[in-house]
Design an enzyme around this catalytic site. Structure first.
Site, PDB file in Angstrom:
ATOM      1  N   SER A   4      -1.291  15.499   2.474  1.00 27.66           N
ATOM      2  CA  SER A   4      -0.151  15.019   1.690  1.00 27.66           C
ATOM      3  C   SER A   4      -0.137  15.720   0.337  1.00 27.66           C
ATOM      4  CB  SER A   4      -0.250  13.499   1.481  1.00 27.66           C
ATOM      5  OG  SER A   4      -0.287  12.816   2.710  1.00 27.66           O
TER       6      SER A   4
ATOM      7  N   ASP B 257       1.843   5.983   3.843  1.00 26.78           N
ATOM      8  CA  ASP B 257       1.274   7.333   3.875  1.00 26.78           C
ATOM      9  C   ASP B 257       0.632   7.673   5.217  1.00 26.78           C
ATOM     10  OD1 ASP B 257       0.453   9.844   2.704  1.00 26.78           O
ATOM     11  OD2 ASP B 257      -1.563   9.024   2.482  1.00 26.78           O
TER      12      ASP B 257
ATOM     13  N   GLN C   7       8.185  12.438   1.877  1.00 28.67           N
ATOM     14  CA  GLN C   7       6.896  13.074   1.638  1.00 28.67           C
ATOM     15  C   GLN C   7       6.948  14.543   2.045  1.00 28.67           C
ATOM     16  OE1 GLN C   7       2.978  12.573   4.091  1.00 28.67           O
ATOM     17  NE2 GLN C   7       2.814  11.130   2.386  1.00 28.67           N
TER      18      GLN C   7
END
Length: 288
Positions: free
Chosen positions: A229, A205, A279
């Site tokens: 995110s 991430d 993502q």
């Protein structure tokens, strides 16, 4: 965030409150105002795996980040048993703080079995020894940034290979946006597939959303953009060994509606494609 690999491993030791219910601690000295999404995801992986038979391993996870986490209190992980099949097991994890759900993850586990095999080839890139430590890049911005980087991200060694933000042409594969780095844990990890999967989820991430800003000449830490995110997906193709070098080969096929989509192939140092990551995140312009 954890200032060392030891602290990261401590974060992955969850307290079991009841069947399917776990509590995760927070780093002690983090300066972050929100919980790092990779930390929540990694702890959720541990919670889910702890409810699954030992012969079943994580092969995919799908995440939604719903609310920013509060780093001052623990996070409670509630694991729902969705399905136990002969080959596949499915779990859904809700992470809660202050009585609200801040995160959802659906994870699928599979028994090992043989099958067809193929993969993309690994791109030709400089070795980790020839890449630039990310800490050195941060240090160029000022001593305070370097100190914060060391305090928050020393659990991993990250080396920047580069991007094509200054190139008009696509790369050899036809992709317009390319951003690459090497990463590995800053030390040896226990010989546990769960720990390696969770540590991989944690670091996945960190930089991915930044790839969606490459063609716009903007860096993820710029005051001109508000990043966050929104969702995150990982497909584990082969076992990962996060205490060895891995190439994070990132690209971004699209940005629109104040959102950027980034995808990545992850190769180990021998060239095996071990995972694919995707993502979508908020990349909202901020008026000066």
């Amino acid at each position: 965030m954890p200032a060392s690999l030891t602290e990261l491993l401590d974060l992955l030791e969850l307290e079991q409150l009841e069947v399917g219910l776990f509590r995760g601690r927070q780093p002690q000295n983090s300066m972050l105002k929100r919980v790092f999404g990779g930390q929540v995801a990694a702890q959720a992986v541990v919670a889910a795996q702890n409810t699954v038979p030992d012969d079943r391993h994580l092969h995919s996870l799908h995440i939604y980040f719903i609310l920013g986490g509060d780093p001052s209190i623990p996070i409670v992980y509630d694991v729902e048993n969705v399905r136990d099949g002969r080959s596949f097991t499915t779990r859904r994890v809700a992470a809660r703080q202050h009585g609200m759900i801040i995160f959802y993850m659906t994870a699928s586990f599979q028994v090992e079995e043989p099958g067809f095999e193929h993969q993309d080839p690994m791109p030709e890139v400089p070795s980790p020894d020839d890449a630039i430590p990310l800490g050195e890049i941060v240090k160029a911005r000022g001593a305070e940034y370097a100190e914060q980087w060391s305090r928050e991200w020393s659990s991993f060694d990250l080396r920047y290979v580069g991007d094509n933000r200054d190139e008009a042409a696509r790369d050899a594969s036809g992709r317009l946006v390319v951003q690459r780095l090497w990463f590995k844990a800053s030390g040896e990890l226990p010989a546990s597939r769960l720990i390696h999967n969770a540590a991989f989820t944690y670091i996945s991430d960190l930089s991915l959303l930044g790839a969606s800003l490459v063609p716009h000449g903007v860096y993820i830490g710029s005051p001109s953009v508000q990043p966050a995110s929104l969702d995150h997906v990982i497909w584990f193709h082969r076992p990962v060994a996060v205490d060895g070098w891995m190439l994070y080969d990132q690209s971004s096929p699209s940005a629109s509606g104040a959102r950027g989509l980034s995808t990545a192939r992850v190769f180990d140092e021998r060239g095996a494609l071990v995972a694919t990551v995707a993502q979508e995140g908020l990349i909202r312009r901020v008026s000066s």
